[in-house]
Design a protein around this motif. Structure first.
Motif, PDB file in Angstrom:
ATOM      1  N   ILE A   1      -6.427  13.726  -6.255  1.00 34.08           N
ATOM      2  CA  ILE A   1      -6.210  14.960  -7.006  1.00 34.08           C
ATOM      3  C   ILE A   1      -4.785  15.066  -7.545  1.00 34.08           C
ATOM      4  N   SER A   2      -3.918  14.155  -7.136  1.00 33.12           N
ATOM      5  CA  SER A   2      -2.507  14.215  -7.540  1.00 33.12           C
ATOM      6  C   SER A   2      -2.216  13.212  -8.657  1.00 33.12           C
ATOM      7  N   PRO A   3      -1.648  13.662  -9.784  1.00 34.37           N
ATOM      8  CA  PRO A   3      -1.260  12.714 -10.842  1.00 34.37           C
ATOM      9  C   PRO A   3      -0.267  11.664 -10.346  1.00 34.37           C
ATOM     10  N   GLN A   4       0.605  12.058  -9.388  1.00 36.13           N
ATOM     11  CA  GLN A   4       1.556  11.087  -8.855  1.00 36.13           C
ATOM     12  C   GLN A   4       0.839   9.976  -8.093  1.00 36.13           C
ATOM     13  N   ASP A   5      -0.179  10.349  -7.286  1.00 33.98           N
ATOM     14  CA  ASP A   5      -0.953   9.333  -6.567  1.00 33.98           C
ATOM     15  C   ASP A   5      -1.718   8.448  -7.535  1.00 33.98           C
ATOM     16  N   GLN A   6      -2.245   9.041  -8.603  1.00 33.57           N
ATOM     17  CA  GLN A   6      -2.950   8.250  -9.613  1.00 33.57           C
ATOM     18  C   GLN A   6      -2.010   7.222 -10.242  1.00 33.57           C
ATOM     19  N   ALA A   7      -0.783   7.647 -10.520  1.00 33.01           N
ATOM     20  CA  ALA A   7       0.201   6.731 -11.124  1.00 33.01           C
ATOM     21  C   ALA A   7       0.546   5.595 -10.162  1.00 33.01           C
TER      22      ALA A   7
ATOM     23  N   ASN B   1       0.846  -1.193   0.000  1.00 36.47           N
ATOM     24  CA  ASN B   1       0.000   0.000   0.000  1.00 36.47           C
ATOM     25  C   ASN B   1       0.884   1.246   0.000  1.00 36.47           C
ATOM     26  N   PRO B   2       0.827   2.063  -1.064  1.00 35.93           N
ATOM     27  CA  PRO B   2       1.719   3.230  -1.123  1.00 35.93           C
ATOM     28  C   PRO B   2       1.220   4.432  -0.337  1.00 35.93           C
ATOM     29  N   PHE B   3       0.063   4.310   0.343  1.00 36.55           N
ATOM     30  CA  PHE B   3      -0.532   5.459   1.011  1.00 36.55           C
ATOM     31  C   PHE B   3      -0.675   5.206   2.506  1.00 36.55           C
TER      32      PHE B   3
END
Length: 430
Positions: free
Chosen positions: A44-50, A34-36
């Motif tokens: 809302i973050s493209p990095q989190d989406q990736a 789990n990266p979070f």
């Protein structure tokens, strides 16, 4: 999917379908991947989406707090009675978008994977020992998945797992020690050529060998100082106490019971509780004795410092009558760590003696003094074996006869200068 009983609100989708503007209600993957740190959040973050696209198989989104899938919205509009939805006003020219390359999540290292495995194993042992301390029935089946996981991990990189168990917490000593001994026993059993079933038995035996300490007062087990005669007598009851606890379990391999009862026996008959001698001590108990003592003396306790691996092995070699010599030699070979005072051959075909710790336990500082191809002594130099690796251990008596102990002491007593850095390692001469 319905997390809260509302199928219209909570939807489970694939991780690669995650889009900006969605509200992530839950992330469905193991905790280690789990990266979070947050359980739920607005994406809302493209990095989190990736990160979700790369490492999360599925997520649950909350439609009351964020957007849904575009394909869902399109299907919803087609299901309405109005065959032709009203035309939308012309869209404004899109603003230029700066492309952001998502940062790729690095895969976990061997050490990180080992740390996660050790953490789960320690938690499992802690739970089981807590049940034992309360006098409740214990379930060794709870440890079997951890034994399997450690067996798999050590088949790839046992050194990483042992490195993690070296990070001792004195408040968790008994539990970490149990996992470490189980891990060491599995590694040694595999080194001795035992089959997979025997390796698993060795691991479970190591994890359970000290369970009898749960029936000894904690203030004695954790006492920060020398034990009195009466306290020592109570500590020495733990093999028998643990053996009786395990006797109540059905289908437990008898070798596990034997290790629990006899891991403090010595080859000369001075051990306890039964004073067994030599081959009266089973192979598994002799294996356990080596692993148990090594981990104990290399651990930090409230009443003593930790010995280095080299120092520990050197001391264990001097304790004549304590261990099975062949088992101890196999253990040293299994670890790939040479004790202080050991004669070794270097890649450069020089002989030297291990004198100090180096960058890691497997790359100590070696005091070289003899050239093998020329068969002559050399000026002593302290060599970093990270640059000139150890090929193998050698027998001093073979090379230098009965005078070896005297020569060994003389070389170790000298003050040697460090070897000059070499840009190109000398090729081994055979």
């Amino acid at each position: 999917m319905s997390d809260d009983g509302d199928t219209n609100r909570y939807i489970r989708i694939r991780g690669d379908q995650a889009e900006l503007g969605m509200f992530v209600h839950a992330v469905h993957c193991s905790w280690i991947h789990n990266p979070f740190w947050r359980r739920s959040f607005l994406l809302i973050s493209p990095q989190d989406q990736a990160l979700i696209h790369e490492s999360v198989p599925q997520i649950t989104i909350d439609l009351a707090k964020g957007r849904g899938l575009k394909v869902m919205a399109m299907a919803d509009s087609r299901d309405r009675d109005d065959p032709a939805p009203p035309a939308e006003p012309p869209a404004a020219a899109p603003e230029p978008v700066v492309a952001i390359r998502p940062r790729r999540r690095k895969p976990p290292t061997e050490l990180e994977r080992a740390a996660a495995t050790a953490e789960r194993a320690i938690a499992a042992v802690t739970r089981l020992f807590a049940e034992a301390r309360l006098g409740r029935a214990i379930r060794t089946a709870d440890l079997l998945p951890m034994v399997e996981e450690i067996a798999h991990a050590t088949s790839h990189n046992g050194a990483a797992l042992i490195a993690v168990t070296r990070l001792k917490d004195k408040d968790q000593y008994t539990y970490i020690h149990s996992v470490a001994v189980g891990t060491l026993m599995m590694g040694l059993a595999r080194h001795l050529g035992m089959d997979d079933d025997d390796v698993r038995v060795a691991g479970l035996a190591g994890m359970l060998h000290d369970i009898g300490k749960m029936q000894v007062p904690a203030e004695i087990v954790d006492k920060p100082g020398r034990l009195t005669g009466e306290e020592l007598a109570q500590i020495r009851l733990h093999p028998g106490l643990g053996h009786r606890m395990l006797l109540d379990l059905e289908d437990l391999d008898p070798r596990i019971l034997d290790v629990c009862l006899h891991h403090h026996e010595k080859m000369d008959g001075t051990g306890y509780p039964d004073g067994l001698k030599g081959k009266e001590i089973s192979r598994f108990a002799r294996l356990a004795a080596v692993c148990d003592v090594y981990d104990a003396v290399t651990s930090i306790r409230s009443y003593k410092r930790a010995w280095s691996p080299h120092e520990a092995l050197a001391q264990m070699l001097e304790w004549e009558g304590h261990f099975d010599p062949a088992m101890l030699r196999a253990f040293i070979a299994c670890l790939g760590i040479q004790p202080f005072g050991a004669l070794v051959r270097l890649h450069s075909n020089r002989l030297g003696i291990v004198v100090r710790e180096g960058e890691s336990p497997t790359t100590p500082i070696v005091r070289s003094f003899f050239d093998v191809p020329d068969q002559q002594t050399l000026p002593v130099e302290d060599v970093a074996t990270s640059g000139d690796p150890i090929i193998r251990a050698e027998r001093g008596e073979y090379w230098f006869g009965e005078g070896w102990p005297t020569l060994q002491a003389e070389i170790m007593a000298q003050v040697a200068v460090p070897e000059a850095p070499r840009h190109h390692l000398t090729r081994a001469r055979m």
